[in-house]
Design a protein around this motif. Sequence first.
Motif, PDB file in Angstrom:
ATOM      1  N   LEU A 136       0.973  -1.221  -0.138  1.00  0.00           N
ATOM      2  CA  LEU A 136      -0.054  -0.006  -0.143  1.00  0.00           C
ATOM      3  C   LEU A 136       0.976   1.139   0.027  1.00  0.00           C
ATOM      4  N   LEU A 137       0.968   2.025  -0.961  1.00  0.00           N
ATOM      5  CA  LEU A 137       1.937   2.990  -1.438  1.00  0.00           C
ATOM      6  C   LEU A 137       1.203   4.398  -1.374  1.00  0.00           C
ATOM      7  N   GLN A 138       1.865   5.255  -0.750  1.00  0.00           N
ATOM      8  CA  GLN A 138       1.417   6.551  -0.840  1.00  0.00           C
ATOM      9  C   GLN A 138       2.594   7.369  -1.572  1.00  0.00           C
ATOM     10  N   PRO A 139       2.349   7.290  -2.922  1.00  0.00           N
ATOM     11  CA  PRO A 139       3.604   7.902  -3.679  1.00  0.00           C
ATOM     12  C   PRO A 139       4.053   9.437  -3.322  1.00  0.00           C
ATOM     13  N   PHE A 140       5.399   9.461  -3.357  1.00  0.00           N
ATOM     14  CA  PHE A 140       6.096  10.795  -3.408  1.00  0.00           C
ATOM     15  C   PHE A 140       6.046  11.413  -4.708  1.00  0.00           C
ATOM     16  N   ASP A 141       6.598  10.730  -5.558  1.00  0.00           N
ATOM     17  CA  ASP A 141       6.782  11.095  -7.231  1.00  0.00           C
ATOM     18  C   ASP A 141       6.099  10.204  -7.889  1.00  0.00           C
ATOM     19  N   SER A 142       5.108  10.858  -8.655  1.00  0.00           N
ATOM     20  CA  SER A 142       4.104  10.295  -9.379  1.00  0.00           C
ATOM     21  C   SER A 142       4.806   9.391 -10.550  1.00  0.00           C
ATOM     22  N   GLU A 143       5.836   9.898 -11.060  1.00  0.00           N
ATOM     23  CA  GLU A 143       6.385   9.239 -12.122  1.00  0.00           C
ATOM     24  C   GLU A 143       7.790   8.298 -11.607  1.00  0.00           C
ATOM     25  N   ALA A 144       8.393   8.760 -10.785  1.00  0.00           N
ATOM     26  CA  ALA A 144       9.552   7.867 -10.232  1.00  0.00           C
ATOM     27  C   ALA A 144       9.139   6.616  -9.627  1.00  0.00           C
ATOM     28  N   GLN A 145       7.851   6.457  -9.266  1.00  0.00           N
ATOM     29  CA  GLN A 145       7.399   5.198  -8.397  1.00  0.00           C
ATOM     30  C   GLN A 145       6.921   4.309  -9.432  1.00  0.00           C
ATOM     31  N   VAL A 146       6.622   4.546 -10.853  1.00  0.00           N
ATOM     32  CA  VAL A 146       6.052   3.931 -11.815  1.00  0.00           C
ATOM     33  C   VAL A 146       6.883   2.556 -12.027  1.00  0.00           C
ATOM     34  N   ALA A 147       8.003   2.691 -12.062  1.00  0.00           N
ATOM     35  CA  ALA A 147       9.024   1.325 -12.491  1.00  0.00           C
ATOM     36  C   ALA A 147       9.181   0.552 -11.201  1.00  0.00           C
ATOM     37  N   PRO A 148       9.387   0.757  -9.985  1.00  0.00           N
ATOM     38  CA  PRO A 148       9.435  -0.118  -8.931  1.00  0.00           C
ATOM     39  C   PRO A 148       8.102  -0.734  -8.823  1.00  0.00           C
ATOM     40  N   ALA A 149       6.991   0.149  -8.970  1.00  0.00           N
ATOM     41  CA  ALA A 149       5.694  -0.476  -8.567  1.00  0.00           C
ATOM     42  C   ALA A 149       5.248  -1.537  -9.434  1.00  0.00           C
ATOM     43  N   MET A 150       5.657  -1.285 -10.807  1.00  0.00           N
ATOM     44  CA  MET A 150       5.362  -2.306 -12.056  1.00  0.00           C
ATOM     45  C   MET A 150       6.120  -3.422 -11.737  1.00  0.00           C
ATOM     46  N   ALA A 151       7.321  -3.204 -11.448  1.00  0.00           N
ATOM     47  CA  ALA A 151       8.391  -4.352 -11.117  1.00  0.00           C
ATOM     48  C   ALA A 151       7.830  -5.054 -10.002  1.00  0.00           C
ATOM     49  N   ALA A 152       7.132  -4.707  -9.119  1.00  0.00           N
ATOM     50  CA  ALA A 152       6.642  -5.423  -7.950  1.00  0.00           C
ATOM     51  C   ALA A 152       5.469  -6.324  -8.335  1.00  0.00           C
ATOM     52  N   MET A 153       4.545  -5.588  -9.196  1.00  0.00           N
ATOM     53  CA  MET A 153       3.400  -6.310  -9.623  1.00  0.00           C
ATOM     54  C   MET A 153       3.799  -7.333 -10.693  1.00  0.00           C
ATOM     55  N   ASP A 154       4.762  -7.274 -11.406  1.00  0.00           N
ATOM     56  CA  ASP A 154       5.511  -8.279 -12.323  1.00  0.00           C
ATOM     57  C   ASP A 154       5.734  -9.549 -11.532  1.00  0.00           C
ATOM     58  N   LYS A 155       5.990  -9.311 -10.282  1.00  0.00           N
ATOM     59  CA  LYS A 155       6.530 -10.441  -9.483  1.00  0.00           C
ATOM     60  C   LYS A 155       5.345 -11.021  -8.510  1.00  0.00           C
ATOM     61  N   GLY A 156       4.364 -10.582  -8.489  1.00  0.00           N
ATOM     62  CA  GLY A 156       3.100 -11.172  -8.150  1.00  0.00           C
ATOM     63  C   GLY A 156       2.755 -10.416  -6.960  1.00  0.00           C
ATOM     64  N   VAL A 157       3.271  -9.314  -6.526  1.00  0.00           N
ATOM     65  CA  VAL A 157       2.971  -8.489  -5.322  1.00  0.00           C
ATOM     66  C   VAL A 157       1.758  -7.561  -5.771  1.00  0.00           C
ATOM     67  N   LYS A 158       0.736  -7.408  -5.036  1.00  0.00           N
ATOM     68  CA  LYS A 158      -0.270  -6.364  -5.522  1.00  0.00           C
ATOM     69  C   LYS A 158       0.043  -4.982  -5.084  1.00  0.00           C
ATOM     70  N   VAL A 159      -0.151  -3.995  -5.824  1.00  0.00           N
ATOM     71  CA  VAL A 159       0.265  -3.011  -5.355  1.00  0.00           C
ATOM     72  C   VAL A 159      -0.917  -1.626  -5.464  1.00  0.00           C
ATOM     73  N   ILE A 160      -1.387  -1.221  -4.428  1.00  0.00           N
ATOM     74  CA  ILE A 160      -2.366  -0.155  -4.287  1.00  0.00           C
ATOM     75  C   ILE A 160      -1.961   0.983  -3.884  1.00  0.00           C
ATOM     76  N   THR A 161      -2.185   2.168  -4.330  1.00  0.00           N
ATOM     77  CA  THR A 161      -1.902   3.607  -4.156  1.00  0.00           C
ATOM     78  C   THR A 161      -2.789   4.278  -3.407  1.00  0.00           C
TER      79      THR A 161
END
Length: 328
Positions: A101-126
Amino acid sequence: MKTKKILALAMSSLLALSLTVGCTNTSKEEPAAEGEKTYKVAYIARAQGDSFAAWLANAVKDEVAANYKDVQVDIFDGDSKNEVIASHIENAVTKKYDAILLQPFDSEAQVAPAMAAMDKGVKVITVNNRINDNDRAAAVDADPVDQAAKNAKLALEQVPQNGKVVVLMGPAGNMHSDKRREGWEKEFFAKRPDVKILDEQIANWNKDEAMRLMEDWIQTHGEIDAIISMNDNMCVGALEAAKAAGKTNILSYGVDGTAEACLAIKNGEMTSTTLQSAYELAEKAVKLTYDVMTGKVERDTIMVDCPLITKDNADEFIEIHKKAGNID
Protein backbone atom coordinates in the motif's frame (compact mmCIF):
# COMPACT_ATOMS: atom_id res chain seq x y z
CA MET A 1 28.19 10.96 -2.70
CA LYS A 2 27.85 7.18 -2.92
CA THR A 3 28.68 6.91 0.80
CA LYS A 4 25.98 9.47 1.63
CA LYS A 5 23.35 7.55 -0.35
CA ILE A 6 24.30 4.29 1.38
CA LEU A 7 24.11 6.01 4.77
CA ALA A 8 20.71 7.52 3.94
CA LEU A 9 19.34 4.12 2.95
CA ALA A 10 20.78 2.56 6.10
CA MET A 11 19.20 5.23 8.32
CA SER A 12 15.86 4.80 6.54
CA SER A 13 15.99 1.04 7.05
CA LEU A 14 16.62 1.53 10.77
CA LEU A 15 13.69 3.94 10.98
CA ALA A 16 11.46 1.54 9.09
CA LEU A 17 12.46 -1.21 11.51
CA SER A 18 11.64 0.93 14.52
CA LEU A 19 8.27 1.87 13.02
CA THR A 20 7.55 -1.76 12.20
CA VAL A 21 8.00 -2.84 15.81
CA GLY A 22 4.97 -0.84 16.89
CA CYS A 23 2.91 -1.00 13.74
CA THR A 24 2.05 -4.62 13.18
CA ASN A 25 -1.53 -5.69 13.60
CA THR A 26 -2.56 -5.30 17.26
CA SER A 27 -6.27 -5.99 16.92
CA LYS A 28 -8.09 -7.00 20.09
CA GLU A 29 -10.13 -9.43 18.04
CA GLU A 30 -9.27 -13.11 18.14
CA PRO A 31 -6.21 -13.94 16.01
CA ALA A 32 -6.68 -15.84 12.77
CA ALA A 33 -7.39 -19.48 13.38
CA GLU A 34 -4.49 -21.87 13.07
CA GLY A 35 -3.97 -22.80 9.43
CA GLU A 36 -5.70 -19.68 8.12
CA LYS A 37 -3.64 -17.27 6.04
CA THR A 38 -2.32 -14.05 7.53
CA TYR A 39 -1.89 -11.42 4.85
CA LYS A 40 1.23 -9.25 4.98
CA VAL A 41 0.94 -5.63 3.83
CA ALA A 42 3.84 -3.19 3.51
CA TYR A 43 2.58 0.36 3.92
CA ILE A 44 5.11 2.81 2.47
CA ALA A 45 4.59 6.42 3.57
CA ARG A 46 6.09 9.19 1.49
CA ALA A 47 7.63 10.81 4.61
CA GLN A 48 6.72 10.42 8.27
CA GLY A 49 8.03 13.92 8.93
CA ASP A 50 5.11 15.28 6.89
CA SER A 51 2.15 15.86 9.23
CA PHE A 52 -0.44 14.54 6.76
CA ALA A 53 1.64 11.50 5.84
CA ALA A 54 2.06 10.67 9.54
CA TRP A 55 -1.69 11.10 10.11
CA LEU A 56 -2.46 8.75 7.22
CA ALA A 57 0.09 6.13 8.33
CA ASN A 58 -1.38 6.08 11.84
CA ALA A 59 -4.90 5.84 10.43
CA VAL A 60 -3.89 2.84 8.27
CA LYS A 61 -2.32 1.12 11.29
CA ASP A 62 -5.43 1.76 13.42
CA GLU A 63 -7.83 0.60 10.70
CA VAL A 64 -6.02 -2.72 10.31
CA ALA A 65 -5.76 -3.25 14.07
CA ALA A 66 -9.47 -2.58 14.59
CA ASN A 67 -11.00 -4.49 11.69
CA TYR A 68 -8.65 -6.99 10.02
CA LYS A 69 -7.55 -9.79 12.33
CA ASP A 70 -5.93 -11.71 9.47
CA VAL A 71 -3.76 -8.81 8.25
CA GLN A 72 -0.32 -7.73 9.44
CA VAL A 73 0.70 -4.24 8.34
CA ASP A 74 4.27 -2.95 8.60
CA ILE A 75 4.91 0.75 8.07
CA PHE A 76 7.99 2.07 6.29
CA ASP A 77 9.16 5.67 5.98
CA GLY A 78 10.00 6.88 2.46
CA ASP A 79 11.80 9.90 3.89
CA SER A 80 10.82 12.00 0.83
CA LYS A 81 13.44 10.15 -1.23
CA ASN A 82 12.61 8.20 -4.38
CA GLU A 83 15.57 5.84 -3.90
CA VAL A 84 14.44 5.00 -0.36
CA ILE A 85 10.88 4.30 -1.52
CA ALA A 86 12.19 2.11 -4.35
CA SER A 87 14.31 0.18 -1.83
CA HIS A 88 11.29 -0.40 0.41
CA ILE A 89 9.29 -1.69 -2.57
CA GLU A 90 12.09 -4.06 -3.56
CA ASN A 91 12.43 -5.31 0.02
CA ALA A 92 8.69 -5.94 0.23
CA VAL A 93 8.98 -8.17 -2.83
CA THR A 94 12.01 -9.99 -1.41
CA LYS A 95 10.27 -10.54 1.92
CA LYS A 96 7.18 -11.89 0.15
CA TYR A 97 4.58 -9.37 1.26
CA ASP A 98 1.18 -10.02 -0.26
CA ALA A 99 0.58 -6.36 -1.02
CA ILE A 100 2.19 -2.94 -1.00
CA LEU A 101 0.00 0.00 0.00
CA LEU A 102 1.95 2.95 -1.36
CA GLN A 103 1.61 6.68 -0.74
CA PRO A 104 3.54 7.95 -3.79
CA PHE A 105 6.01 10.78 -3.35
CA ASP A 106 6.84 11.20 -7.05
CA SER A 107 4.12 10.03 -9.43
CA GLU A 108 6.63 9.25 -12.19
CA ALA A 109 9.58 7.89 -10.21
CA GLN A 110 7.44 5.28 -8.45
CA VAL A 111 6.10 3.79 -11.70
CA ALA A 112 9.04 1.47 -12.47
CA PRO A 113 9.48 -0.08 -8.98
CA ALA A 114 5.71 -0.47 -8.56
CA MET A 115 5.32 -2.20 -11.92
CA ALA A 116 8.32 -4.43 -11.17
CA ALA A 117 6.68 -5.52 -7.92
CA MET A 118 3.42 -6.31 -9.70
CA ASP A 119 5.30 -8.30 -12.33
CA LYS A 120 6.60 -10.47 -9.48
CA GLY A 121 3.11 -11.09 -8.12
CA VAL A 122 2.87 -8.51 -5.34
CA LYS A 123 -0.33 -6.48 -5.38
CA VAL A 124 0.18 -2.70 -5.42
CA ILE A 125 -2.44 -0.23 -4.26
CA THR A 126 -1.82 3.51 -4.06
CA VAL A 127 -3.39 5.98 -1.64
CA ASN A 128 -3.32 9.80 -1.46
CA ASN A 129 -1.75 10.11 -4.89
CA ARG A 130 -1.47 7.90 -7.92
CA ILE A 131 1.36 6.83 -10.19
CA ASN A 132 1.59 7.96 -13.81
CA ASP A 133 0.79 5.91 -16.92
CA ASN A 134 -0.77 3.14 -14.92
CA ASP A 135 -3.84 1.02 -15.55
CA ARG A 136 -2.82 -1.80 -13.21
CA ALA A 137 -2.57 -0.53 -9.64
CA ALA A 138 -5.76 0.01 -7.65
CA ALA A 139 -6.05 3.45 -6.03
CA VAL A 140 -7.84 5.49 -3.37
CA ASP A 141 -7.51 9.22 -3.79
CA ALA A 142 -9.17 12.65 -3.78
CA ASP A 143 -9.49 15.00 -6.76
CA PRO A 144 -6.57 17.46 -6.44
CA VAL A 145 -8.02 19.89 -8.99
CA ASP A 146 -11.26 20.12 -7.00
CA GLN A 147 -9.32 20.50 -3.74
CA ALA A 148 -7.63 23.60 -5.12
CA ALA A 149 -10.67 24.94 -6.94
CA LYS A 150 -12.73 25.21 -3.76
CA ASN A 151 -10.06 27.36 -2.14
CA ALA A 152 -9.51 29.34 -5.33
CA LYS A 153 -13.17 30.29 -5.64
CA LEU A 154 -13.07 31.67 -2.11
CA ALA A 155 -9.85 33.56 -2.86
CA LEU A 156 -11.50 35.23 -5.86
CA GLU A 157 -13.62 37.23 -3.42
CA GLN A 158 -10.95 37.76 -0.76
CA VAL A 159 -7.64 38.65 -2.43
CA PRO A 160 -7.53 42.43 -2.93
CA GLN A 161 -7.27 44.15 -6.30
CA ASN A 162 -3.68 44.06 -7.58
CA GLY A 163 -2.88 41.63 -4.81
CA LYS A 164 0.59 40.17 -4.37
CA VAL A 165 0.85 36.44 -3.67
CA VAL A 166 3.42 33.71 -3.17
CA VAL A 167 2.93 30.08 -4.19
CA LEU A 168 4.27 26.99 -2.38
CA MET A 169 4.51 23.78 -4.40
CA GLY A 170 4.95 20.16 -3.39
CA PRO A 171 7.73 17.94 -4.81
CA ALA A 172 8.58 18.14 -8.51
CA GLY A 173 6.73 15.39 -10.35
CA ASN A 174 4.08 14.96 -7.66
CA MET A 175 0.72 14.67 -9.38
CA HIS A 176 -1.25 16.14 -6.46
CA SER A 177 0.91 19.25 -6.34
CA ASP A 178 0.78 19.75 -10.10
CA LYS A 179 -2.97 19.20 -10.36
CA ARG A 180 -3.72 21.51 -7.42
CA ARG A 181 -1.70 24.18 -9.19
CA GLU A 182 -3.85 23.58 -12.28
CA GLY A 183 -6.96 24.12 -10.17
CA TRP A 184 -5.63 27.45 -8.92
CA GLU A 185 -4.71 28.52 -12.44
CA LYS A 186 -8.15 27.74 -13.82
CA GLU A 187 -10.28 29.11 -10.99
CA PHE A 188 -8.18 32.00 -9.75
CA PHE A 189 -5.18 33.23 -11.75
CA ALA A 190 -6.95 33.02 -15.12
CA LYS A 191 -9.81 35.07 -13.68
CA ARG A 192 -7.68 37.56 -11.75
CA PRO A 193 -5.02 38.90 -14.15
CA ASP A 194 -4.51 41.83 -11.75
CA VAL A 195 -2.91 39.52 -9.18
CA LYS A 196 0.89 39.37 -9.21
CA ILE A 197 2.81 36.20 -8.28
CA LEU A 198 5.87 37.48 -6.43
CA ASP A 199 7.49 34.05 -6.42
CA GLU A 200 6.64 30.37 -6.74
CA GLN A 201 8.89 27.70 -5.26
CA ILE A 202 8.98 24.01 -4.33
CA ALA A 203 8.95 23.33 -0.58
CA ASN A 204 8.42 19.55 -0.82
CA TRP A 205 5.37 19.47 1.52
CA ASN A 206 7.83 20.51 4.27
CA LYS A 207 7.03 23.08 6.96
CA ASP A 208 10.66 24.09 7.58
CA GLU A 209 11.38 24.61 3.89
CA ALA A 210 8.26 26.75 3.54
CA MET A 211 9.25 28.78 6.60
CA ARG A 212 12.67 29.55 5.13
CA LEU A 213 11.16 30.56 1.80
CA MET A 214 8.65 32.85 3.50
CA GLU A 215 11.39 34.50 5.54
CA ASP A 216 13.25 35.26 2.29
CA TRP A 217 10.10 36.52 0.57
CA ILE A 218 9.31 38.92 3.39
CA GLN A 219 12.87 40.26 3.27
CA THR A 220 12.75 40.63 -0.52
CA HIS A 221 9.20 41.77 -1.20
CA GLY A 222 7.92 43.24 2.05
CA GLU A 223 4.14 43.23 1.65
CA ILE A 224 2.47 39.93 0.71
CA ASP A 225 -1.31 39.66 0.50
CA ALA A 226 -1.76 35.88 0.27
CA ILE A 227 -0.02 32.53 0.61
CA ILE A 228 -1.26 29.94 -1.86
CA SER A 229 0.01 26.56 -0.72
CA MET A 230 -0.53 23.12 -2.17
CA ASN A 231 -0.76 21.62 1.32
CA ASP A 232 -1.38 22.62 4.95
CA ASN A 233 2.06 21.76 6.26
CA MET A 234 3.80 24.29 4.01
CA CYS A 235 1.07 26.86 4.64
CA VAL A 236 1.48 26.64 8.41
CA GLY A 237 5.25 26.95 8.08
CA ALA A 238 4.91 30.09 5.98
CA LEU A 239 2.45 31.55 8.47
CA GLU A 240 4.86 30.94 11.34
CA ALA A 241 7.52 32.92 9.47
CA ALA A 242 5.04 35.71 8.77
CA LYS A 243 3.98 35.83 12.41
CA ALA A 244 7.61 36.05 13.54
CA ALA A 245 8.02 39.04 11.21
CA GLY A 246 4.96 40.75 12.68
CA LYS A 247 2.77 40.15 9.64
CA THR A 248 -0.50 38.63 10.82
CA ASN A 249 -3.02 39.82 8.21
CA ILE A 250 -1.97 37.57 5.30
CA LEU A 251 -4.60 35.44 3.60
CA SER A 252 -3.56 31.78 3.39
CA TYR A 253 -4.92 28.68 1.71
CA GLY A 254 -3.92 25.01 2.02
CA VAL A 255 -5.08 21.45 1.42
CA ASP A 256 -5.42 18.45 3.77
CA GLY A 257 -7.51 19.53 6.75
CA THR A 258 -4.83 18.60 9.30
CA ALA A 259 -5.50 19.19 12.98
CA GLU A 260 -2.93 22.01 13.00
CA ALA A 261 -4.57 23.74 10.05
CA CYS A 262 -8.08 23.43 11.49
CA LEU A 263 -6.92 25.04 14.74
CA ALA A 264 -5.16 27.82 12.81
CA ILE A 265 -8.36 28.50 10.85
CA LYS A 266 -10.46 28.60 14.02
CA ASN A 267 -7.98 31.05 15.57
CA GLY A 268 -8.12 33.32 12.52
CA GLU A 269 -4.50 32.65 11.54
CA MET A 270 -5.25 30.69 8.35
CA THR A 271 -8.01 31.37 5.83
CA SER A 272 -9.13 28.00 4.49
CA THR A 273 -8.21 24.48 3.51
CA THR A 274 -9.92 21.54 1.87
CA LEU A 275 -10.15 18.24 3.69
CA GLN A 276 -8.78 14.99 2.47
CA SER A 277 -9.62 12.85 5.44
CA ALA A 278 -6.84 10.45 6.38
CA TYR A 279 -9.42 8.42 8.28
CA GLU A 280 -11.59 7.95 5.20
CA LEU A 281 -8.59 7.36 2.93
CA ALA A 282 -7.26 4.72 5.34
CA GLU A 283 -10.61 2.97 5.72
CA LYS A 284 -11.17 2.74 1.98
CA ALA A 285 -7.54 1.96 1.12
CA VAL A 286 -7.25 -0.90 3.63
CA LYS A 287 -10.55 -2.38 2.44
CA LEU A 288 -9.48 -2.11 -1.21
CA THR A 289 -6.12 -3.69 -0.38
CA TYR A 290 -7.89 -6.56 1.37
CA ASP A 291 -10.31 -7.04 -1.53
CA VAL A 292 -7.45 -7.10 -4.04
CA MET A 293 -5.38 -9.54 -1.95
CA THR A 294 -8.32 -11.89 -1.48
CA GLY A 295 -9.36 -11.76 -5.13
CA LYS A 296 -12.67 -9.99 -4.57
CA VAL A 297 -11.65 -7.27 -7.03
CA GLU A 298 -8.75 -7.01 -9.44
CA ARG A 299 -8.50 -3.23 -9.67
CA ASP A 300 -10.58 -0.21 -8.71
CA THR A 301 -10.17 3.55 -8.29
CA ILE A 302 -12.08 5.09 -5.39
CA MET A 303 -12.35 8.84 -4.80
CA VAL A 304 -13.12 10.60 -1.52
CA ASP A 305 -14.79 13.99 -1.07
CA CYS A 306 -12.92 17.20 -0.19
CA PRO A 307 -15.11 19.71 1.69
CA LEU A 308 -13.96 23.30 2.21
CA ILE A 309 -12.99 24.24 5.78
CA THR A 310 -13.27 27.86 6.89
CA LYS A 311 -13.71 29.61 10.22
CA ASP A 312 -17.47 29.06 9.88
CA ASN A 313 -17.21 25.26 10.08
CA ALA A 314 -13.74 24.61 11.56
CA ASP A 315 -15.23 23.43 14.87
CA GLU A 316 -16.88 20.48 13.11
CA PHE A 317 -13.54 19.19 11.85
CA ILE A 318 -11.69 19.98 15.08
CA GLU A 319 -14.20 17.73 16.84
CA ILE A 320 -13.39 14.90 14.40
CA HIS A 321 -9.69 15.30 15.20
CA LYS A 322 -10.42 15.34 18.95
CA LYS A 323 -12.37 12.08 18.73
CA ALA A 324 -9.44 10.51 16.87
CA GLY A 325 -6.96 11.71 19.49
CA ASN A 326 -5.15 14.19 17.21
CA ILE A 327 -6.15 17.12 19.45
CA ASP A 328 -6.26 16.96 23.27
